[in-house]
Design a protein around this motif. Structure first.
Motif, PDB file in Angstrom:
ATOM      1  N   LEU B  34       0.819  -1.136  -0.027  1.00 36.86           N
ATOM      2  CA  LEU B  34       0.098   0.123   0.124  1.00 36.86           C
ATOM      3  C   LEU B  34       0.957   1.296   0.057  1.00 36.86           C
ATOM      4  O   LEU B  34       0.584   2.231  -0.636  1.00 36.86           O
ATOM      5  N   LEU B  36       4.016   1.398  -1.183  1.00 37.82           N
ATOM      6  CA  LEU B  36       4.478   1.479  -2.516  1.00 37.82           C
ATOM      7  C   LEU B  36       3.556   2.041  -3.375  1.00 37.82           C
ATOM      8  O   LEU B  36       4.166   2.933  -4.485  1.00 37.82           O
ATOM      9  N   ALA B  37       2.175   1.752  -3.262  1.00 33.62           N
ATOM     10  CA  ALA B  37       1.451   2.381  -4.367  1.00 33.62           C
ATOM     11  C   ALA B  37       1.314   3.982  -4.246  1.00 33.62           C
ATOM     12  O   ALA B  37       1.275   4.742  -5.276  1.00 33.62           O
ATOM     13  N   VAL B  40       4.308   5.237  -6.017  1.00 31.71           N
ATOM     14  CA  VAL B  40       4.162   5.129  -7.539  1.00 31.71           C
ATOM     15  C   VAL B  40       3.336   6.345  -7.808  1.00 31.71           C
ATOM     16  O   VAL B  40       3.629   6.916  -8.867  1.00 31.71           O
ATOM     17  N   LEU B  41       2.383   6.968  -7.081  1.00 31.70           N
ATOM     18  CA  LEU B  41       1.236   7.828  -7.392  1.00 31.70           C
ATOM     19  C   LEU B  41       2.193   9.169  -7.017  1.00 31.70           C
ATOM     20  O   LEU B  41       1.918  10.182  -8.001  1.00 31.70           O
ATOM     21  N   ALA B  44       4.280   9.652 -10.180  1.00 27.09           N
ATOM     22  CA  ALA B  44       3.392   9.630 -11.229  1.00 27.09           C
ATOM     23  C   ALA B  44       3.097  11.223 -11.639  1.00 27.09           C
ATOM     24  O   ALA B  44       3.289  11.748 -12.691  1.00 27.09           O
ATOM     25  N   GLY B  45       2.945  11.992 -10.566  1.00 23.73           N
ATOM     26  CA  GLY B  45       2.764  13.468 -10.617  1.00 23.73           C
ATOM     27  C   GLY B  45       3.862  14.171 -11.248  1.00 23.73           C
ATOM     28  O   GLY B  45       3.497  14.823 -12.070  1.00 23.73           O
ATOM     29  N   CYS B  48       4.206  12.939 -14.884  1.00 28.23           N
ATOM     30  CA  CYS B  48       3.027  13.672 -15.606  1.00 28.23           C
ATOM     31  C   CYS B  48       3.702  15.216 -16.073  1.00 28.23           C
ATOM     32  O   CYS B  48       3.502  15.493 -17.387  1.00 28.23           O
ATOM     33  N   LEU B 314      11.594  -0.885  -5.318  1.00 30.55           N
ATOM     34  CA  LEU B 314      10.687   0.280  -6.079  1.00 30.55           C
ATOM     35  C   LEU B 314      11.539   1.484  -6.452  1.00 30.55           C
ATOM     36  O   LEU B 314      11.244   2.057  -7.547  1.00 30.55           O
TER      37      LEU B 314
END
Lengths: 122, 338
Positions: B34, B36-37, B40-41, B44-45, B48, B314
């Protein structure tokens, strides 16, 4: 996932023990893929360069996740968490890129007109 | 899973709120995933921001990527992959109660992490020595802006340090507000020139050679219009004598690369945040190494080794995506977009 696949797990302890052969093979595969990434970037494939680079990165990331991070032998739910985070990242990126480049012609034409008519000189 | 659930009853490492070691191990792992998720996000920003900016300003990226060193990037990738491998081996050693191997593998992982940071330091210090910093700290063009006329629409103008003030005045005198004379260089020397601080951006930033993400006629027309407005030829090769300002001038369109500092802001944010993760990884790995030296781990309790290993993988995973970003912009884009 099938936790009896390709490993020397003997069922002792709480986790799954991954064989050294698999880990070494995975490490070597990752190094080779890195070399391919660099080599592929030096070859002109046009727009395909981007696709190739991302595809190799996806393969490498999958190898790390499945073997090094044990997702292949783990409960699928852990993998589901990772995949859903990636799905949301993809959604985020897609929506952000929706209007990218869309305004270019208009903006550039306006800028060109501005400069060709000699920006209002005092 | 599916293992003996009687395992670990009475184990001193078993927290009272868990039924057995198996449950404790899997709960810890779920929590780590959780976390690590969210990692990732978090990245991701930034990815992006990088991607959107790249598609909106392909010429800035094409120019800026000349400053990125792919060789160091590739070496760093190898270092991180190797340390990821040793981290996975450390987990295995912990599970097999091989304390010697566990300590060796953890030490090797920490060594790889330190090696990565040393290479990052080399890369960063070189960029900083050239004034290639983030945001307002970006000083690469600073000396040039001071010489601009007060009414200039251009706030930052590209000019390699080799251009004399005379050449610049000549260019400005010729009525070209946004074009400065600059000596041409061979395209082969571009990357080297960039790294040594003498990049001539004009070589690959002529308006008519600018990059396209798609064949858009409006886009192309606008470019030709802009080029014509500068009194520059809209066709031609990189011939050194192709300019209008005497010896070896080539037109520079500073508008296209004036926001270079934004590129490097994103660059430093992304690689810097990753670097902070590497630092945190070193701390966590050292903590696990101390535990290993004390012999705290066995086949039923190796959760710290496993979770720190997951974290370290990760960090490696994020770099796997960061690296092609730099090669993509460094090599392929400069060709595929022209």
């Amino acid at each position: 996932m099938a936790h009896s696949h390709g490993s020397d797990s003997h069922g002792h302890g709480v986790g799954h023990v991954v064989g050294p052969g698999i880990l070494i093979a995975n490490g070597v595969a990752l190094l080779i893929l890195t070399i391919i990434t660099v080599a592929a970037a030096r070859v002109d494939l046009g727009q395909a360069n981007l696709v190739v680079a991302i595809a190799i990165a996806v393969v490498k990331a999958s190898l790390v996740c499945l073997i090094f991070m044990h997702l292949y032998w783990d409960k699928p739910f852990n993998g589901l968490i990772l995949v859903s985070s990636l799905a949301f990242a993809a959604l985020f990126l897609t929506l952000a890129l929706y209007d990218t480049v869309e305004y270019h012609p208009a903006v550039i034409n306006q800028a060109a007109a501005f400069y060709s008519q000699g920006a209002p000189t005092p | 899973m599916g293992h003996d659930h009687a395992h670990g009853h009475g184990d001193p490492n078993l927290a009272h709120h868990f039924d057995n070691m198996q449950q404790q191990f899997e709960a810890g792992k779920l929590g780590m995933w959780l976390f690590l998720a969210t990692e990732v996000l978090l990245f991701a920003g930034l990815f992006c921001a990088y991607t959107v900016y790249r598609f909106n300003n392909p010429e800035v990226f094409k120019f800026a990527s000349q400053f990125l060193n792919t060789t160091w990037g590739a070496i760093n990738t190898m270092v991180l992959l190797a340390s990821s491998f040793t981290a996975a081996m450390a987990v295995r050693a912990a599970q097999l109660r091989n304390r010697q191997q566990l300590v060796a593998m953890l030490a090797a992982t920490i060594l790889g992490a330190c090696g990565f940071l040393v290479i990052k330091y080399i890369e960063y210090s070189h960029k900083i020595s050239l004034g290639i910093n983030w945001g307002k700290q970006f000083h690469y063009y600073e000396h040039t802006t001071q010489e601009l006329p007060a009414d200039s629409k251009v706030d930052i103008v590209t000019r390699p340090p080799t251009v004399s003030v005379e050449a610049m005045e000549q260019a400005l005198g010729a009525g070209s507000r946004t074009s400065l004379a600059a000596p041409a260089r061979s395209p082969q020397g571009l990357t080297q020139a960039a790294l040594s601080g003498h990049l001539n951006p004009s070589e690959h930033l002529r308006p008519h050679e600018k990059s396209h993400d798609k064949d858009d006629s409006g886009y192309a027309e606008a470019e030709h219009g802009a080029a014509a407005a500068h009194g520059e030829p809209t066709h031609g090769t990189a011939s050194p004598a192709g300019g209008e300002h005497g010896d070896t001038p080539a037109p520079v369109d500073p508008e296209k690369v004036k926001n270079l500092h934004l590129y490097f802001s994103v660059y430093y944010c992304l690689t810097g945040l990753h670097g902070i993760h590497v630092l945190a990884g070193i701390v966590a790995l050292t903590w696990v190494l101390i535990g290993a030296l004390k012999g705290r781990f066995d086949e039923n309790y190796f959760t710290p080794v496993d979770l720190v290993g997951l974290y370290w993988h990760l960090v490696d995973l994020i770099w796997i995506y960061l690296f092609p970003w730099s090669t993509w912009f460094g090599f392929s884009c400069s060709r595929c977009c022209t």
